[in-house]
Enzyme design. Structure first.
Site, mmCIF file in Angstrom:
data_model
loop_
_atom_site.group_PDB
_atom_site.id
_atom_site.type_symbol
_atom_site.label_atom_id
_atom_site.label_comp_id
_atom_site.label_asym_id
_atom_site.label_seq_id
_atom_site.Cartn_x
_atom_site.Cartn_y
_atom_site.Cartn_z
ATOM 1 N N GLU A 187 0.838 -1.212 0.000
ATOM 2 C CA GLU A 187 0.000 0.000 0.000
ATOM 3 C C GLU A 187 0.873 1.262 0.000
ATOM 4 O OE1 GLU A 187 -3.159 -0.072 -0.541
ATOM 5 O OE2 GLU A 187 -4.090 -1.807 0.455
ATOM 6 N N LYS A 223 -2.156 10.557 1.390
ATOM 7 C CA LYS A 223 -3.538 10.095 1.527
ATOM 8 C C LYS A 223 -4.394 11.204 2.148
ATOM 9 C CE LYS A 223 -6.778 6.558 2.752
ATOM 10 N NZ LYS A 223 -7.126 5.243 3.240
HETATM 11 N N1 LIG Z 1 -10.591 1.846 6.280
HETATM 12 C C1 LIG Z 1 -9.791 1.889 5.239
HETATM 13 O O1 LIG Z 1 -9.651 2.906 4.577
HETATM 14 C C2 LIG Z 1 -9.011 0.662 4.887
HETATM 15 C C3 LIG Z 1 -7.955 0.763 3.982
HETATM 16 C C4 LIG Z 1 -7.208 -0.371 3.716
HETATM 17 C C5 LIG Z 1 -7.527 -1.581 4.350
HETATM 18 N N2 LIG Z 1 -8.576 -1.635 5.211
HETATM 19 C C6 LIG Z 1 -8.916 -2.875 5.915
HETATM 20 O O2 LIG Z 1 -7.827 -3.233 6.720
HETATM 21 C C7 LIG Z 1 -7.825 -4.646 6.911
HETATM 22 C C8 LIG Z 1 -6.421 -5.159 6.733
HETATM 23 O O3 LIG Z 1 -5.584 -4.523 7.693
HETATM 24 P P1 LIG Z 1 -4.366 -5.276 8.356
HETATM 25 O O4 LIG Z 1 -3.529 -5.907 7.306
HETATM 26 O O5 LIG Z 1 -3.752 -4.319 9.312
HETATM 27 O O6 LIG Z 1 -5.125 -6.504 9.076
HETATM 28 P P2 LIG Z 1 -5.223 -6.986 10.596
HETATM 29 O O7 LIG Z 1 -5.765 -5.932 11.453
HETATM 30 O O8 LIG Z 1 -5.947 -8.281 10.561
HETATM 31 O O9 LIG Z 1 -3.717 -7.272 10.998
HETATM 32 C C9 LIG Z 1 -3.004 -8.302 10.340
HETATM 33 C C10 LIG Z 1 -2.435 -9.301 11.358
HETATM 34 O O10 LIG Z 1 -1.382 -8.677 12.082
HETATM 35 C C11 LIG Z 1 -1.609 -8.811 13.495
HETATM 36 N N3 LIG Z 1 -0.977 -7.657 14.111
HETATM 37 C C12 LIG Z 1 -1.416 -6.373 14.092
HETATM 38 N N4 LIG Z 1 -0.503 -5.575 14.643
HETATM 39 C C13 LIG Z 1 0.536 -6.347 15.042
HETATM 40 C C14 LIG Z 1 1.778 -6.091 15.660
HETATM 41 N N5 LIG Z 1 2.186 -4.838 15.919
HETATM 42 N N6 LIG Z 1 2.584 -7.141 15.929
HETATM 43 C C15 LIG Z 1 2.202 -8.412 15.598
HETATM 44 N N7 LIG Z 1 1.056 -8.716 14.992
HETATM 45 C C16 LIG Z 1 0.218 -7.693 14.726
HETATM 46 C C17 LIG Z 1 -3.094 -8.932 13.628
HETATM 47 O O11 LIG Z 1 -3.441 -9.556 14.819
HETATM 48 C C18 LIG Z 1 -3.454 -9.772 12.399
HETATM 49 O O12 LIG Z 1 -3.212 -11.129 12.676
HETATM 50 C C19 LIG Z 1 -8.816 -5.220 5.928
HETATM 51 O O13 LIG Z 1 -9.978 -5.593 6.608
HETATM 52 C C20 LIG Z 1 -9.119 -4.048 4.993
HETATM 53 O O14 LIG Z 1 -10.412 -4.092 4.462
HETATM 54 C C21 LIG Z 1 -9.319 -0.535 5.501
HETATM 55 ZN ZN LIG Z 2 -5.889 -1.603 -0.079
#
Ligand SMILES: NC(=O)c1ccc[n+]([C@@H]2O[C@H](COP(=O)([O-])OP(=O)(O)OC[C@H]3O[C@@H](n4cnc5c(N)ncnc54)[C@H](O)[C@@H]3O)[C@@H](O)[C@H]2O)c1
Ligand SMILES: [Zn+2]
Length: 353
Positions: A187, A223
């Protein structure tokens, strides 16, 4: 700790995003700038709770807050109406009022769920984002989109609800699994590609870890600029969907076996190849994007034949009637929006196989 850098986001309801190493330790006094000390809710997932909640709890307590914690099972599978309902019930059981706040400590799943719960509880209470994944820092915690997945598709229910404050502590990403970190890199590269040629140059060799604060901050600024101009995604905000038309289709066709960031990387490379094949970008651009993905540990080839992926772009949520907007990279830092019929979009993208 160096002084954090502050990015002001001037949306309808303006707020600040602070970026600084060690910020989690200071979170309590930052939260106190937007909320009178007292009771406060914290929502996090089962992975993040043991890793980072103790530091947040200590900091909130030291600043005079009495936090209570709601933990849900980590993972996208929890981004449901059921978890959303559990959070609402917990807020109600703790008798949170309109003037209280809820803190989202976690990745994009936690931020989206908690933000939506904050938007709905008592028809809207304030919330603070403390993103813990790179993806959440550079992307999901900026812009105010919140929501949950429905059985029919991802992010199908939600609300625009801007946070009162966002605190990004890059040190927190040290505990991330490599693949989850890489999802955020995809991203960040996307953001550079659509809005900051210098940032793309900084990142393309993959050797930028020592400058990660700067990368995070610049992505947030880009952004934030776009969101300020187009809070409700009527126009320019669509640029942020670079790589996402195919990315979402890849996620869908692989039943989410390919993670979001990895799917976006593949989608970005394919749309760049399509841009070249359709005469909108020089061949060198697609090569450069592929090399940048490779250097950053990300894939650039499709996991399935293009013809198996293309039907799935029909269910793109961003589609308006029978038309959809394809974001096409034309040079580092520069993209074009093409408004195409579904058939035209499929023909355009097919050339990027
Ligand atoms: N609102 C928006 O504008 C927007 C934009 C992009 C993505 N999203 C959403 O975001 C989600 C994906 O986000 P993500 O990749 O952060 O997913 P997530 O929140 O599931 O985190 C990914 C994994 O990392 C773990 N984790 C988080 N922080 C950690 C840390 N510091 N140390 C160890 N493990 C950690 C979590 O427990 C999870 O297993 C999707 O649902 C997507 O739709 C929203
Ligand atoms: Zn995305």
């Amino acid at each position: 700790m160096d002084k954090p850098h502050i990015i002001e986001v001037k949306t309808g309801k303006p707020y600040a995003i602070a970026v600084g190493e060690g910020l989690l330790r200071e979170a309590g006094s930052w939260v106190a700038t937007v909320q009178k000390p007292g009771r406060i809710a914290v929502v996090t997932d089962s992975h993040v709770a043991p890793l980072h909640y103790p530091e947040l709890e200590a900091s909130l307590t030291a600043a005079g807050f009495t936090p209570f914690l709601h933990v849900f099972p980590a993972g996208e599978a929890s981004k449901t109406l059921s978890t959303f309902g559990d959070i609402l019930n917990d807020l109600a059981e703790h008798q949170l009022t309109r003037t209280d706040k809820v803190i989202a400590l976690g990745g994009g799943v936690t931020g989206d769920l908690t933000g939506f719960a904050a938007a709905a509880y008592l028809r809207g209470i304030g919330f603070v984002q403390i993103p813990t994944t790179l993806l959440a820092m550079v992307d999901s915690s900026v812009g105010g989109k919140t929501g949950v997945d429905l059985p029919s598709g991802k992010n199908l229910a939600g609300a625009f609800h801007q946070p009162a404050l966002v605190l990004c502590d890059p040190n927190v990403t040290d505990t991330l699994p490599t693949d989850v970190f890489a999802d955020g890199v995809a991203e960040a590269l996307k953001t550079a590609l659509l809005g900051d040629a210098d940032l793309f140059s900084l990142m393309e060799q993959g050797q930028w870890r020592s400058q990660r604060n700067q990368v995070i901050e610049r992505c947030i600024r880009i952004k934030a600029d776009i969101v300020e101009e187009d809070e409700f995604e009527q126009g320019r905000r669509k640029l942020l969907n670079l790589g996402h038309t195919l990315g979402h289709a890849i996620e869908k066709c692989t039943a989410f076996a390919v993670s979001h960031g990895h799917a976006v990387a593949m989608g970005m490379a394919a749309v760049a190849r399509a841009a070249v094949a359709n005469g909108l970008a020089p061949a060198a651009l697609a090569k450069r994007i592929q090399a940048a993905l490779l250097a950053n540990g990300l894939p650039f080839t499709l996991p399935l034949p293009m013809d198996e992926i293309l039907p799935a772009i029909a269910s793109d949520k961003k589609r308006a009637g029978s038309r959809l907007t394809v974001v096409v990279p034309t040079a580092p830092g520069d993209c074009r929006l093409l408004d195409l019929s579904l058939t035209e979009a499929q023909a355009f993208l097919r050339k990027g196989a």
